[in-house]
Write a protein that holds these residues in place. Structure first.
Motif, PDB file in Angstrom:
ATOM      1  N   CYS A   1       0.864  -1.313  -0.152  1.00 22.98           N
ATOM      2  CA  CYS A   1       0.030   0.116  -0.072  1.00 22.98           C
ATOM      3  C   CYS A   1       0.786   1.108   0.036  1.00 22.98           C
ATOM      4  N   CYS A   2       1.902   1.049   0.780  1.00 18.87           N
ATOM      5  CA  CYS A   2       2.923   2.307   0.843  1.00 18.87           C
ATOM      6  C   CYS A   2       3.738   2.548  -0.583  1.00 18.87           C
ATOM      7  N   ILE A   3       3.964   1.319  -1.139  1.00 17.21           N
ATOM      8  CA  ILE A   3       4.755   1.655  -2.232  1.00 17.21           C
ATOM      9  C   ILE A   3       3.819   1.918  -3.346  1.00 17.21           C
ATOM     10  N   VAL A   4       2.674   1.546  -3.470  1.00 14.05           N
ATOM     11  CA  VAL A   4       1.526   2.080  -4.452  1.00 14.05           C
ATOM     12  C   VAL A   4       1.509   3.557  -4.626  1.00 14.05           C
ATOM     13  N   GLU A   5       1.286   4.203  -3.363  1.00 16.71           N
ATOM     14  CA  GLU A   5       1.004   5.506  -3.192  1.00 16.71           C
ATOM     15  C   GLU A   5       2.463   5.904  -3.529  1.00 16.71           C
ATOM     16  N   TRP A   6       3.562   5.499  -2.931  1.00 17.32           N
ATOM     17  CA  TRP A   6       4.747   6.167  -3.239  1.00 17.32           C
ATOM     18  C   TRP A   6       5.123   6.398  -4.842  1.00 17.32           C
ATOM     19  N   PHE A   7       4.992   5.416  -5.505  1.00 17.12           N
ATOM     20  CA  PHE A   7       5.374   5.365  -7.059  1.00 17.12           C
ATOM     21  C   PHE A   7       4.191   6.277  -7.348  1.00 17.12           C
ATOM     22  N   PHE A   8       3.186   6.267  -7.194  1.00 19.53           N
ATOM     23  CA  PHE A   8       2.119   7.373  -7.977  1.00 19.53           C
ATOM     24  C   PHE A   8       2.624   8.726  -7.739  1.00 19.53           C
ATOM     25  N   VAL A   9       3.057   9.250  -6.498  1.00 18.91           N
ATOM     26  CA  VAL A   9       3.387  10.541  -6.365  1.00 18.91           C
ATOM     27  C   VAL A   9       4.642  10.742  -6.850  1.00 18.91           C
ATOM     28  N   ARG A  10       5.558   9.647  -6.761  1.00 19.43           N
ATOM     29  CA  ARG A  10       6.891  10.027  -7.421  1.00 19.43           C
ATOM     30  C   ARG A  10       6.938  10.140  -8.797  1.00 19.43           C
ATOM     31  N   LEU A  11       5.924   9.348  -9.479  1.00 19.99           N
ATOM     32  CA  LEU A  11       5.955   9.685 -11.243  1.00 19.99           C
ATOM     33  C   LEU A  11       5.107  10.801 -11.429  1.00 19.99           C
ATOM     34  N   ASP A  12       4.990  11.649 -10.522  1.00 23.14           N
ATOM     35  CA  ASP A  12       3.893  12.898 -11.069  1.00 23.14           C
ATOM     36  C   ASP A  12       2.638  12.621 -11.223  1.00 23.14           C
ATOM     37  N   ARG A  13       2.057  11.658 -10.489  1.00 27.38           N
ATOM     38  CA  ARG A  13       0.615  11.476 -10.445  1.00 27.38           C
ATOM     39  C   ARG A  13       0.098  11.326 -11.925  1.00 27.38           C
ATOM     40  N   THR A  14       0.707  10.899 -12.859  1.00 30.36           N
ATOM     41  CA  THR A  14       0.302  10.676 -14.137  1.00 30.36           C
ATOM     42  C   THR A  14      -1.001   9.657 -14.515  1.00 30.36           C
ATOM     43  N   ARG A  15      -1.846   9.598 -15.304  1.00 33.61           N
ATOM     44  CA  ARG A  15      -2.750   8.591 -15.372  1.00 33.61           C
ATOM     45  C   ARG A  15      -1.936   7.273 -15.717  1.00 33.61           C
ATOM     46  N   SER A  16      -0.839   7.193 -16.480  1.00 30.94           N
ATOM     47  CA  SER A  16      -0.243   5.699 -16.745  1.00 30.94           C
ATOM     48  C   SER A  16       0.346   5.562 -15.413  1.00 30.94           C
ATOM     49  N   ALA A  17       0.864   6.398 -14.459  1.00 29.57           N
ATOM     50  CA  ALA A  17       1.320   5.839 -13.234  1.00 29.57           C
ATOM     51  C   ALA A  17       0.168   5.337 -12.521  1.00 29.57           C
ATOM     52  N   LEU A  18      -0.917   5.746 -12.309  1.00 29.72           N
ATOM     53  CA  LEU A  18      -2.055   5.332 -11.557  1.00 29.72           C
ATOM     54  C   LEU A  18      -2.391   3.915 -12.087  1.00 29.72           C
ATOM     55  N   ASN A  19      -2.553   3.803 -13.375  1.00 26.38           N
ATOM     56  CA  ASN A  19      -2.587   2.603 -13.850  1.00 26.38           C
ATOM     57  C   ASN A  19      -1.863   1.179 -13.479  1.00 26.38           C
ATOM     58  N   ALA A  20      -0.626   1.808 -13.587  1.00 25.86           N
ATOM     59  CA  ALA A  20       0.590   0.955 -13.250  1.00 25.86           C
ATOM     60  C   ALA A  20       0.441   0.418 -11.805  1.00 25.86           C
ATOM     61  N   VAL A  21       0.220   1.448 -10.945  1.00 24.24           N
ATOM     62  CA  VAL A  21       0.183   1.108  -9.460  1.00 24.24           C
ATOM     63  C   VAL A  21      -1.027   0.290  -9.006  1.00 24.24           C
ATOM     64  N   LEU A  22      -2.063   0.558 -10.003  1.00 21.81           N
ATOM     65  CA  LEU A  22      -3.214  -0.251  -9.646  1.00 21.81           C
ATOM     66  C   LEU A  22      -3.091  -1.801 -10.115  1.00 21.81           C
ATOM     67  N   ASP A  23      -2.479  -1.803 -11.117  1.00 22.72           N
ATOM     68  CA  ASP A  23      -2.069  -2.846 -11.729  1.00 22.72           C
ATOM     69  C   ASP A  23      -1.502  -4.016 -10.604  1.00 22.72           C
ATOM     70  N   PHE A  24      -0.557  -3.156 -10.336  1.00 18.73           N
ATOM     71  CA  PHE A  24       0.603  -3.769  -9.177  1.00 18.73           C
ATOM     72  C   PHE A  24      -0.323  -4.352  -7.858  1.00 18.73           C
ATOM     73  N   PHE A  25      -1.175  -3.500  -7.479  1.00 17.19           N
ATOM     74  CA  PHE A  25      -1.965  -3.569  -6.330  1.00 17.19           C
ATOM     75  C   PHE A  25      -2.757  -4.786  -6.366  1.00 17.19           C
ATOM     76  N   LYS A  26      -3.522  -4.910  -7.730  1.00 12.69           N
ATOM     77  CA  LYS A  26      -4.511  -5.910  -8.044  1.00 12.69           C
ATOM     78  C   LYS A  26      -3.774  -7.456  -7.943  1.00 12.69           C
ATOM     79  N   ALA A  27      -2.527  -7.324  -8.671  1.00 11.81           N
ATOM     80  CA  ALA A  27      -1.506  -8.636  -8.658  1.00 11.81           C
ATOM     81  C   ALA A  27      -1.055  -9.102  -7.242  1.00 11.81           C
ATOM     82  N   THR A  28      -1.205  -8.201  -6.353  1.00 10.67           N
ATOM     83  CA  THR A  28      -0.599  -8.686  -4.936  1.00 10.67           C
ATOM     84  C   THR A  28      -1.805  -8.597  -3.863  1.00 10.67           C
TER      85      THR A  28
END
Length: 208
Positions: free
Chosen positions: A112-139
């Motif tokens: 959960c921390c990593i998902v938010e960290w990467f979303f913020v670190r990658l400038d909160r782009t739409r592709s960043a959100l999709n990527a972290v959500l895919d990671f969250f779903k996979a885990t």
């Protein structure tokens, strides 16, 4: 295990739940207010919610979570050890559940921390959100396994107390994750899971 040691480890668990609650708040409360985790898929809302969120705050949440769960597990294992004096069956059920629960919970919290960290670190782009959500779903299995183990632990402890297997009076079954959850979950309290855990150990300190 002496009564003093048991109470000491319960205090560790209470402190751990408080620290974990603070960690959850670091994840949930951003500069623009509370993050709507239910609708995190909504890019516009999520991007706005995390605007100005310092990644340092999210890194602190990871560290705080590790410290918190290290303290918490002392209390849960101490409760298992106490149960061993009354029933080997309930002891092993609770002990196995605790091991599975904390292995999965630690991973889930870090994810959960990593998902938010990467979303913020990658400038909160739409592709960043999709990527972290895919990671969250996979885990996501870490979350389901953790809560399943938590339910097994709570049910085993509840039954042991209600049936008179332990030295506790039957009414002491209220100092359990499940009954407390029934009261706390409908409220608007932050970090509800940790409030529930802290209240369980606080109550047990006075009845054991």
């Amino acid at each position: 295990m002496t009564h003093f040691q048991l109470i000491l480890f319960f205090i560790f668990a209470i402190v751990g739940h408080i620290l974990c609650g603070l960690s959850d708040c670091l994840l949930t409360y951003a500069p623009n207010g509370k993050v709507d985790l239910v609708n995190i898929k909504d890019y516009e809302k999520s991007s706005k919610a995390f605007e100005g969120m310092p990644v340092k705050k999210l890194s602190q949440a990871i560290l705080l979570g590790v410290i918190a769960m290290t303290l918490e597990i002392f209390g849960y294992l101490a409760l298992c050890s106490w149960m061993k004096d009354y029933s080997d069956v309930y002891y092993w059920i609770m002990y196995a559940a605790v091991l599975v629960m904390f292995t999965s919970l630690s991973l889930h919290h870090a994810i959960c921390c990593i998902v938010e960290w990467f979303f913020v670190r990658l400038d909160r782009t739409r592709s960043a959100l999709n990527a972290v959500l895919d990671f969250f779903k996979a885990t996501a299995y870490t979350m389901y396994v953790a809560y399943l183990a938590m339910i097994v632990f709570a049910v085993a402890f509840f039954i042991a107390v209600v049936t008179g297997t332990t030295s506790l009076p039957a009414w002491a079954c209220i100092f359990n994750l499940l009954p407390i959850a029934v009261i706390i979950l409908p409220t608007k309290l932050p970090a509800k899971a940790n409030v529930i855990g802290a209240l369980m150990f606080l109550g047990l300190m006075f009845v054991i």
